[in-house]
Design a protein around this motif. Structure first.
Motif, PDB file in Angstrom:
ATOM      1  N   TYR A  15      24.877  -3.573  28.501  1.00  0.00           N
ATOM      2  CA  TYR A  15      25.703  -4.490  27.768  1.00  0.00           C
ATOM      3  C   TYR A  15      26.970  -4.168  27.520  1.00  0.00           C
ATOM      4  O   TYR A  15      28.090  -4.949  27.559  1.00  0.00           O
ATOM      5  CB  TYR A  15      24.734  -5.308  26.870  1.00  0.00           C
ATOM      6  CG  TYR A  15      25.486  -6.669  26.267  1.00  0.00           C
ATOM      7  CD1 TYR A  15      25.832  -7.851  27.351  1.00  0.00           C
ATOM      8  CD2 TYR A  15      25.866  -6.855  24.976  1.00  0.00           C
ATOM      9  CE1 TYR A  15      26.511  -8.710  26.575  1.00  0.00           C
ATOM     10  CE2 TYR A  15      26.583  -7.886  24.429  1.00  0.00           C
ATOM     11  CZ  TYR A  15      26.926  -8.918  25.438  1.00  0.00           C
ATOM     12  OH  TYR A  15      27.753  -9.829  25.062  1.00  0.00           O
ATOM     13  N   ARG A  16      26.886  -2.948  26.885  1.00  0.00           N
ATOM     14  CA  ARG A  16      28.378  -2.408  26.298  1.00  0.00           C
ATOM     15  C   ARG A  16      29.031  -2.197  27.538  1.00  0.00           C
ATOM     16  O   ARG A  16      30.590  -2.408  27.273  1.00  0.00           O
ATOM     17  CB  ARG A  16      28.332  -1.476  25.574  1.00  0.00           C
ATOM     18  CG  ARG A  16      27.787  -1.604  24.141  1.00  0.00           C
ATOM     19  CD  ARG A  16      27.600  -0.330  23.203  1.00  0.00           C
ATOM     20  NE  ARG A  16      27.200  -0.604  21.929  1.00  0.00           N
ATOM     21  CZ  ARG A  16      26.586   0.308  21.051  1.00  0.00           C
ATOM     22  NH1 ARG A  16      26.752   1.437  21.459  1.00  0.00           N
ATOM     23  NH2 ARG A  16      26.376  -0.343  19.957  1.00  0.00           N
ATOM     24  N   LEU A  19      30.505  -5.733  28.716  1.00  0.00           N
ATOM     25  CA  LEU A  19      31.479  -6.179  27.647  1.00  0.00           C
ATOM     26  C   LEU A  19      32.852  -5.347  27.934  1.00  0.00           C
ATOM     27  O   LEU A  19      33.937  -5.826  27.891  1.00  0.00           O
ATOM     28  CB  LEU A  19      31.339  -6.078  26.203  1.00  0.00           C
ATOM     29  CG  LEU A  19      30.254  -6.994  25.854  1.00  0.00           C
ATOM     30  CD1 LEU A  19      29.874  -6.766  24.283  1.00  0.00           C
ATOM     31  CD2 LEU A  19      31.056  -8.329  25.977  1.00  0.00           C
ATOM     32  N   ARG A  76      37.158 -11.023  25.332  1.00  0.00           N
ATOM     33  CA  ARG A  76      36.014 -10.179  25.370  1.00  0.00           C
ATOM     34  C   ARG A  76      35.164 -10.726  24.029  1.00  0.00           C
ATOM     35  O   ARG A  76      33.872 -11.140  24.124  1.00  0.00           O
ATOM     36  CB  ARG A  76      35.909  -8.687  24.967  1.00  0.00           C
ATOM     37  CG  ARG A  76      34.953  -7.956  25.020  1.00  0.00           C
ATOM     38  CD  ARG A  76      35.122  -6.533  24.775  1.00  0.00           C
ATOM     39  NE  ARG A  76      36.079  -6.354  23.852  1.00  0.00           N
ATOM     40  CZ  ARG A  76      37.013  -5.330  23.596  1.00  0.00           C
ATOM     41  NH1 ARG A  76      36.872  -4.338  24.688  1.00  0.00           N
ATOM     42  NH2 ARG A  76      37.613  -5.008  22.562  1.00  0.00           N
ATOM     43  N   HIS A  80      31.390 -12.281  24.703  1.00  0.00           N
ATOM     44  CA  HIS A  80      30.374 -12.110  23.845  1.00  0.00           C
ATOM     45  C   HIS A  80      29.537 -13.368  23.246  1.00  0.00           C
ATOM     46  O   HIS A  80      28.396 -13.357  23.242  1.00  0.00           O
ATOM     47  CB  HIS A  80      30.584 -10.947  22.804  1.00  0.00           C
ATOM     48  CG  HIS A  80      29.595 -10.619  21.855  1.00  0.00           C
ATOM     49  ND1 HIS A  80      28.239  -9.956  22.372  1.00  0.00           N
ATOM     50  CD2 HIS A  80      29.589 -10.628  20.698  1.00  0.00           C
ATOM     51  CE1 HIS A  80      27.666  -9.573  21.375  1.00  0.00           C
ATOM     52  NE2 HIS A  80      28.336 -10.018  20.186  1.00  0.00           N
TER      53      HIS A  80
END
Length: 90
Positions: A15-16, A19, A76, A80
């Motif tokens: 997920y990072r 992102l 971003r 998120h």
């Protein structure tokens, strides 16, 4: 789009990475403009008669670069928040 699975370290890392891709082009272009603008402002004294014009172009590049980088951060953050609001279907 469903809410990301953050149950283990591998999922968090995926997920990072996802992102980091959001707004990447804007962020890189903004960083490049900030660096070029800083170089232009720093070297404006060596440009002779064109010095003031080079300095103003440098300041403009600095400003536009920061706007691009901040907009990438905004994109971003919005992405998120939207992902975290989604419900898992199933």
């Amino acid at each position: 789009m469903t809410r990301p699975d953050l149950s283990d370290d591998a999922a968090v890392a995926r997920y990072r990475a996802e992102l980091r891709l959001v707004g990447r082009n804007q962020r890189l272009a903004g960083f490049a403009l900030v660096v070029l603008g800083a170089v232009a402002v720093w070297t404006a004294g060596y440009a002779g008669a064109a010095g003031p014009a080079v300095q103003w172009v440098g300041y403009a590049a600095l400003a536009f670069g920061w706007v691009l980088m901040l907009s990438a951060i905004f994109l971003r953050t919005r992405y998120h928040r939207r992902r975290m609001r989604e419900m898992n279907h199933g």
